[in-house]
Write a protein that holds these residues in place. Structure first.
Motif, PDB file in Angstrom:
ATOM      1  N   LYS A   1       0.932  -1.120   0.059  1.00  0.00           N
ATOM      2  CA  LYS A   1      -0.006   0.027   0.024  1.00  0.00           C
ATOM      3  C   LYS A   1       0.752   1.211  -0.033  1.00  0.00           C
ATOM      4  O   LYS A   1       0.540   2.272  -0.611  1.00  0.00           O
ATOM      5  CB  LYS A   1      -0.922   0.063   1.155  1.00  0.00           C
ATOM      6  N   ARG A   2       1.982   1.240   0.658  1.00  0.00           N
ATOM      7  CA  ARG A   2       2.908   2.366   0.768  1.00  0.00           C
ATOM      8  C   ARG A   2       3.393   2.701  -0.504  1.00  0.00           C
ATOM      9  O   ARG A   2       3.597   3.807  -0.841  1.00  0.00           O
ATOM     10  CB  ARG A   2       3.718   2.115   1.920  1.00  0.00           C
ATOM     11  N   TRP A   3       3.812   1.785  -1.287  1.00  0.00           N
ATOM     12  CA  TRP A   3       4.338   1.899  -2.443  1.00  0.00           C
ATOM     13  C   TRP A   3       3.325   2.638  -3.409  1.00  0.00           C
ATOM     14  O   TRP A   3       3.578   3.500  -4.345  1.00  0.00           O
ATOM     15  CB  TRP A   3       4.536   0.573  -3.174  1.00  0.00           C
ATOM     16  N   HIS A   4       2.141   1.984  -3.357  1.00  0.00           N
ATOM     17  CA  HIS A   4       0.794   2.418  -4.197  1.00  0.00           C
ATOM     18  C   HIS A   4       0.673   3.947  -3.691  1.00  0.00           C
ATOM     19  O   HIS A   4       0.555   4.871  -4.798  1.00  0.00           O
ATOM     20  CB  HIS A   4      -0.414   1.687  -3.597  1.00  0.00           C
ATOM     21  N   ILE A   5       0.625   4.258  -2.351  1.00  0.00           N
ATOM     22  CA  ILE A   5       0.286   5.682  -2.253  1.00  0.00           C
ATOM     23  C   ILE A   5       1.643   6.598  -2.710  1.00  0.00           C
ATOM     24  O   ILE A   5       1.278   7.630  -3.290  1.00  0.00           O
ATOM     25  CB  ILE A   5       0.457   5.857  -0.624  1.00  0.00           C
ATOM     26  N   ASP A   6       2.899   6.248  -2.615  1.00  0.00           N
ATOM     27  CA  ASP A   6       3.956   6.800  -3.300  1.00  0.00           C
ATOM     28  C   ASP A   6       3.838   7.188  -4.598  1.00  0.00           C
ATOM     29  O   ASP A   6       4.206   8.032  -5.163  1.00  0.00           O
ATOM     30  CB  ASP A   6       5.368   6.049  -2.750  1.00  0.00           C
ATOM     31  N   THR A   7       3.546   6.036  -5.332  1.00  0.00           N
ATOM     32  CA  THR A   7       3.251   6.038  -6.745  1.00  0.00           C
ATOM     33  C   THR A   7       2.303   7.090  -7.040  1.00  0.00           C
ATOM     34  O   THR A   7       2.581   8.044  -7.956  1.00  0.00           O
ATOM     35  CB  THR A   7       2.907   4.909  -7.362  1.00  0.00           C
ATOM     36  N   ILE A   8       1.225   7.203  -6.577  1.00  0.00           N
ATOM     37  CA  ILE A   8       0.125   8.216  -6.860  1.00  0.00           C
ATOM     38  C   ILE A   8       0.559   9.536  -6.272  1.00  0.00           C
ATOM     39  O   ILE A   8       0.355  10.383  -7.193  1.00  0.00           O
ATOM     40  CB  ILE A   8      -1.136   7.623  -5.909  1.00  0.00           C
ATOM     41  N   LEU A   9       1.222   9.604  -5.342  1.00  0.00           N
ATOM     42  CA  LEU A   9       2.005  10.776  -4.991  1.00  0.00           C
ATOM     43  C   LEU A   9       2.595  11.501  -5.986  1.00  0.00           C
ATOM     44  O   LEU A   9       2.704  12.579  -6.271  1.00  0.00           O
ATOM     45  CB  LEU A   9       2.261  10.651  -3.566  1.00  0.00           C
ATOM     46  N   HIS A  10       3.470  10.482  -6.568  1.00  0.00           N
ATOM     47  CA  HIS A  10       4.539  10.952  -7.420  1.00  0.00           C
ATOM     48  C   HIS A  10       3.760  11.419  -8.807  1.00  0.00           C
ATOM     49  O   HIS A  10       4.114  12.465  -9.351  1.00  0.00           O
ATOM     50  CB  HIS A  10       5.551   9.821  -7.861  1.00  0.00           C
ATOM     51  N   VAL A  11       2.637  10.593  -9.197  1.00  0.00           N
ATOM     52  CA  VAL A  11       1.981  11.039 -10.386  1.00  0.00           C
ATOM     53  C   VAL A  11       1.342  12.544 -10.239  1.00  0.00           C
ATOM     54  O   VAL A  11       0.935  13.333 -10.876  1.00  0.00           O
ATOM     55  CB  VAL A  11       0.955  10.186 -10.704  1.00  0.00           C
ATOM     56  N   LEU A  12       0.788  12.602  -8.878  1.00  0.00           N
ATOM     57  CA  LEU A  12       0.265  13.902  -8.898  1.00  0.00           C
ATOM     58  C   LEU A  12       1.030  14.978  -8.603  1.00  0.00           C
ATOM     59  O   LEU A  12       0.726  16.176  -9.230  1.00  0.00           O
ATOM     60  CB  LEU A  12      -0.645  13.894  -7.255  1.00  0.00           C
ATOM     61  N   THR A  13       2.141  14.799  -8.396  1.00  0.00           N
ATOM     62  CA  THR A  13       3.137  16.028  -8.034  1.00  0.00           C
ATOM     63  C   THR A  13       3.639  16.193  -9.441  1.00  0.00           C
ATOM     64  O   THR A  13       3.880  17.285  -9.643  1.00  0.00           O
ATOM     65  CB  THR A  13       4.393  15.852  -7.167  1.00  0.00           C
ATOM     66  N   THR A  14       3.932  15.165 -10.152  1.00  0.00           N
ATOM     67  CA  THR A  14       4.495  15.295 -11.459  1.00  0.00           C
ATOM     68  C   THR A  14       3.746  15.934 -12.869  1.00  0.00           C
ATOM     69  O   THR A  14       3.858  16.707 -13.427  1.00  0.00           O
ATOM     70  CB  THR A  14       5.092  14.070 -12.115  1.00  0.00           C
ATOM     71  N   ALA A  15       2.418  15.225 -12.646  1.00  0.00           N
ATOM     72  CA  ALA A  15       1.327  15.599 -13.667  1.00  0.00           C
ATOM     73  C   ALA A  15       0.009  15.797 -13.053  1.00  0.00           C
ATOM     74  O   ALA A  15      -0.828  15.394 -13.829  1.00  0.00           O
ATOM     75  CB  ALA A  15       1.679  14.470 -14.550  1.00  0.00           C
TER      76      ALA A  15
ATOM     77  N   THR B   1      -7.919   9.249  -1.981  1.00  0.00           N
ATOM     78  CA  THR B   1      -8.426   9.422  -0.480  1.00  0.00           C
ATOM     79  C   THR B   1      -9.166   8.107   0.048  1.00  0.00           C
ATOM     80  O   THR B   1      -8.842   7.892   1.275  1.00  0.00           O
ATOM     81  CB  THR B   1      -9.581  10.377  -0.518  1.00  0.00           C
ATOM     82  N   GLN B   2      -9.617   7.250  -0.600  1.00  0.00           N
ATOM     83  CA  GLN B   2     -10.207   6.132  -0.340  1.00  0.00           C
ATOM     84  C   GLN B   2      -9.201   5.224   0.257  1.00  0.00           C
ATOM     85  O   GLN B   2      -9.293   4.473   0.968  1.00  0.00           O
ATOM     86  CB  GLN B   2     -11.111   5.442  -1.341  1.00  0.00           C
ATOM     87  N   LEU B   3      -7.986   5.078  -0.861  1.00  0.00           N
ATOM     88  CA  LEU B   3      -7.148   4.325  -0.569  1.00  0.00           C
ATOM     89  C   LEU B   3      -6.271   4.533   0.711  1.00  0.00           C
ATOM     90  O   LEU B   3      -5.946   3.739   1.497  1.00  0.00           O
ATOM     91  CB  LEU B   3      -5.903   4.474  -1.738  1.00  0.00           C
TER      92      LEU B   3
END
Lengths: 841, 157
Positions: A507-521, A534-536
């Motif tokens: 899950k942590r990887w998942h959150i990190d990934t989404i975070l990275h996508v949100l910051t980049t694009a 938010t659900q995740l």
């Protein structure tokens, strides 16, 4: 008509009404006045048009010339008609109208002169189209030319028919074309064959007409007689041929052909118009025709499956021995023919085990033996791959095909990489593991400079992500996301998010990934990304602290990416307490205090970059924080709420209050800018807006209690307080302090915060503080922040008193304290002395 | 093949061969849009693009763009060979062909194309045969002209 100055004439001049003559020819009647109309040669006109400096000038030249041409058509000059039409066709290509030349095409086609026919047919192809009935008028001429014309003329007619022939024309002329299919001249036959292709496309029923001659065409390889004894050099192949082909006649024919191709150097291809012998042109046309028939008619398909062995043989011969060099390109024998045969094999082998099996070996042979150094070879190879993938080929062959595509990906020619990527994309579902093997190469293609290639590489890469390679792939894809062209960002972002959802290892990887996508694009993600995240996060309780910390950091750096801001705001609202708690073992400790958090949220609220929805998230977060954050020494401030009708009925104020509450509790229909700033002012003093029912209402009911409770905040940073604090009690290290606030907008109101501190060695427990004021004043007590004050300066208890003193009566305050300390019950009752005058005046 | 267009770098049409029936207006629209699209491509981009529901194969030779529209099941790489073969034929015929040759002899360009492709399909894979056919047709044309005008004919060989 007068001579025009500046126009070249002499040999160009034609005399109207005079046919066949020119300068130097004898005139019949020298006295009769001739009208000389000089007409430009085609090339002169072109020159003149190109000499025009402006569009307007060009138009002028053309209009002038068209007038001439029209006049010439009207006058019916047969000699120069072809030239006039040629000129007209030129201006037509430039975009000018030329419909008045349509009839002239007919006349020219009907003429007996080859020049006329050539231009006339060209004009027909360019100017006549099947939407206009005029096109039918040439049917008769075509019919005549097909049946009686010399070969070049037949060629012209067939060409025109195959270019613009309508369904009606095709039906009319099918018999003529059919006759020509089996004529001796290969030149005409090959054209007739391809015209038949067109006719079948226009009128599918004509398939039945052209199917019978087809079979014969394929078998008919050589008209001539056998010369000398056949030389059987490839014994095994011949034996195979013998076994396949039934009759001796066939065998003879095939063997002879065999020898013929081996002796190619001694038998150069004869000129096209005259020889009856084999030309590859016929073979190519025949294959094309058979392909068309098979695509349209299941009966034809069944019929021609029988010739698969023959086709295999032809192709094999072509590949191993080839035809003459004049048909080969870069050492590849007649790639056009090879590709066409492969295409036909594809259609015949599709969904047919037996045929597929027959061609397996050949396909493998072509796939391995074709020279790949130039485009011609690669074109054949590509067609082979397409065929292999479409028929029922052996597994090994399929893998071979995918590997060829993989090799294509490494080719320096980007066109080849393009077709490879496109094909692999089509195969990735059906032959997933084979394509997986080429994943590294595919990923390399992400770095392509050509966007159409990188787009395909992206699609393919996303299709190749699975649970075992997800970490590595995501790294590549995220790197790509940072540098990819803007039009690919959205697809890349959503692709990454989808893949992360499917294959996230933790899950942590998942959150990190989404975070990275949100910051980049962030601006390119889909709308539901916020809800998903938010659900995740909400569902991953163990990661709340981590998530909020990371999101806070991200938000602090950049508040422009809306989805990120929204998620961060939501997270801070939900888990702000964890954020302030300061400890999180997964990332570096960070001291964040309330003010920073609130300031950040305020910044979001005020930023012009924030969308209304984002502001809503920020507001909601602030509301939540107001009930979650717990500060110290903060006096609650009531400000700017539109209630202050102190004489007015409480009910009204309550109603107003609940309306505010309703407004503020919705994130979506969020207040516009001016409202926001009002609320901001409110929040400046950090009054919690109403509507949030996180904490139970305080225990003290009183007429306006509900109202005031909703507006209360237990702990807020105090505004500058001019009234000095007052220490009212001290016993064994336990102290009681009062701090006073008189809000300027409401002079009748006095807010007292009572703070109990404990510097002793023992805890204070069960602490209760009660108060009383004179009757002319109104007192409300809010619930204390707690009942315990830990020893040695532990967290103090605070409690808010609200005193309404409309008459400015002198303030008097009596307090009663009860608590346990050092295992003893303590009770103290006293009146507060030395209350500052400012507190009530 | 559905159609072939030749146009200059300024977007001027030099040849248009349509193998599908379309109105003049539609042809103009398609030409305009496609020319724009192709001219907007950068030099290092690949020769294929997807446009509407067609595959477009294009290649630039000197100042001329050769642009073909093929169908989904057609082989792009062999289409490149088709284009190249056509250029070779023009080159052989005109002797080091340049755009001006095609401008001033556009009918010849059509005639050559019509000996190479028929109905959008390849009809002859031998360069020699195609050129021979053109040669013989040109001779026929020469023969059929009235005596006096023959001196001024400009059939290049």
């Amino acid at each position: 008509m007068l001579n025009r100055k500046g126009r070249r004439w002499g040999a160009d001049a034609c005399v109207v009404g005079f046919s066949g003559g020119g300068v130097g020819a004898e005139f019949g009647d020298p006295l009769r006045e001739r009208m000389v109309v000089p007409s430009l040669k085609l090339q002169d006109l072109i020159e003149e048009i190109r000499g025009a400096k402006t569009q307007a000038q060009e138009r002028e030249v053309i209009q002038k010339e068209c007038a001439h041409i029209r006049a010439s058509f009207r006058d019916g000059d047969p000699v120069h008609r072809h030239r006039q039409l040629a000129k007209l066709l030129y201006v037509h290509m430039l975009g000018y109208p030329a419909h008045f030349g349509q009839m002239e095409c007919l006349k020219l086609i009907a003429s007996s002169r080859f020049t006329d026919k050539r231009v006339g047919y060209l004009g027909a192809m360019l100017l006549l189209d099947e939407r206009h009935d005029a096109h039918l008028l040439i049917t008769n001429s075509i019919k005549n030319d097909l049946s009686q014309g010399i070969q070049p003329v037949q060629g012209l007619a067939l060409c025109t028919l195959s270019t613009m022939g309508s369904a009606e024309m095709c039906r009319d002329l099918a018999p003529e074309v059919e006759k020509l299919l089996l004529q001796p001249s290969p030149y005409v036959r090959k054209k007739a064959i391809l015209t038949a292709v067109h006719m079948i496309r226009k009128v599918p029923e004509l398939s039945s007409v052209f199917l019978p001659p087809c079979a014969q065409l394929l078998h008919e390889r050589h008209h001539g007689k056998a010369v000398g004894p056949p030389i059987l050099c490839f014994r095994s192949m011949d034996r195979r041929i013998e076994n396949r082909m039934g009759t001796p006649a066939h065998r003879r024919m095939v063997v002879h052909t065999h020898r013929h191709t081996r002796n190619r150097l001694s038998c150069p291809w004869p000129p096209p118009f005259t020889s009856p012998t084999l030309t590859p042109g016929i073979l190519l046309g025949t294959i094309t025709l058979i392909t068309e028939l098979c695509e349209r008619s299941p009966a034809a398909l069944r019929h021609f499956r029988k010739v698969v062995p023959q086709l295999v043989h032809i192709l094999r011969t072509l590949v191993t021995m080839g035809y003459s060099t004049e048909h080969s390109i870069s050492g590849v024998s007649d790639p056009f023919l090879q590709v066409q045969i492969l295409r036909l094999l594809r259609i015949l082998g599709r969904n047919h085990e037996e045929s597929s099996e027959t061609m397996n070996d050949l396909l493998a042979q072509v796939a391995t033996n074709t020279d790949t150094s130039r485009n011609a070879g690669n074109a054949v190879l590509f067609e082979t791959v397409l065929t292999i993938m479409d028929i029922r080929s052996a597994a090994g062959l399929r893998v071979l095909a995918v590997n060829i595509l993989g090799r294509f990906l490494l080719n320096s020619d980007r066109n080849i990489r393009y077709v490879a990527l496109t094909s692999l994309l089509r195969l990735v579902q059906s032959d997933h593991s084979a394509v997986q093997r080429h994943r590294p190469t595919v990923v390399e293609c992400l770095r392509e400079t050509d966007a159409s290639l990188s787009r395909r590489a992206l699609e393919l890469s996303l299709a190749l992500v699975n649970s075992s390679n997800v970490r590595a792939m995501m790294q590549e894809l995220q790197a790509f996301l940072e540098s990819c062209p803007p039009d690919l960002r959205a697809d890349c972002a959503s692709g990454i998010l989808l893949a992360a959802e499917r294959f996230a290892p933790t899950k942590r990887w998942h959150i990190d990934t989404i975070l990275h996508v949100l910051t980049t694009a962030g601006t390119h993600v889909r709308d539901d990304a916020v809800a998903n995240l938010t659900q995740l996060i909400g569902g991953a309780q163990e990661l709340h602290a981590y998530s909020v910390r990371r999101l806070y950091n991200a938000l602090a750096e950049d508040i422009s990416q809306q989805p990120l801001v929204q998620v961060a705001a939501w997270c801070i609202g939900e888990y702000g307490d964890l954020l302030l708690a300061g400890n999180c073992e997964e990332i570096e400790p960070l001291q964040v205090d309330e003010e920073e958090v609130l300031a950040l949220l305020e910044k979001v609220l005020q930023s012009h970059m924030s969308l209304p929805a984002t502001r809503g998230y920020a507001l909601t977060a602030l509301m939540k924080l107001s009930t979650r954050l717990c500060g110290d020494n903060k006096a609650a401030i009531l400000e700017k709420m539109p209630l202050v009708e102190r004489d007015g009925p409480q009910a009204d104020e309550e109603a107003k209050e609940s309306k505010e509450a309703a407004q503020l509790s919705e994130a979506a229909p969020v207040p516009t800018e001016p409202q926001a700033s009002q609320l901001l002012d409110l929040l400046d003093l950090l009054d919690g807006a109403s509507g949030d029912v996180q904490h139970p209402p305080p225990l003290d009911p009183s007429p306006g209690g509900a109202l005031i409770h909703l507006l209360d905040l237990p702990c807020v940073p105090p505004p500058p307080a001019p009234i000095p604090d007052l220490k009212v009690f001290e016993r064994e290290g336990v102290q009681l302090n009062l701090s006073f606030i008189r809000p300027p907008e409401n002079p009748a109101l006095l807010l007292i915060t009572v703070t109990a501190t404990n510097f002793s060695e023992g805890d204070v427990t069960h602490f209760i503080c009660q108060a009383a004021v004179p009757k002319s004043l109104q007192l409300q007590l809010q619930a204390p922040s707690g009942n315990t004050v830990p020893a040695r300066g532990g967290l103090p208890i605070t409690q808010l008193f609200r005193i309404l003193n409309p008459n400015k009566a002198p303030l008097r305050l009596k307090l009663r304290l009860t608590y346990d300390h050092f295992h003893q019950s303590v009770q103290e009752i006293f009146e507060v002395n030395n209350l500052p005058v400012e507190s009530w005046q | 093949m559905q159609f072939m267009l030749l146009f200059s770098r300024q977007g001027k049409l030099r040849l248009q061969k349509w193998y599908v029936p379309l109105s003049d207006k539609e042809k103009k629209k398609i030409t305009r849009e496609l020319v724009q699209t192709v001219l907007a491509r950068k030099p290092k981009m690949c020769s294929f693009l997807e446009w509407r529901d067609l595959k477009i194969v294009y290649k630039r030779y000197a100042s001329l763009y050769f642009c073909c529209a093929i169908e989904d099941q057609d082989n792009e790489l062999i289409t490149l060979e088709i284009i190249h073969r056509y250029v070779e034929l023009l080159d052989k015929y005109f002797g080091s062909v340049c755009e001006l040759d095609i401008i001033f002899n556009f009918e010849k360009a059509y005639f050559i194309l019509d000996e190479f492709l028929l109905g959008g399909e390849v009809q002859e894979t031998s360069k020699k045969n195609v050129l021979k056919a053109i040669e013989q047709a040109d001779l026929l044309q020469e023969d059929s002209k009235p005596r006096s005008t023959r001196l001024h004919s400009c059939v290049k060989s």
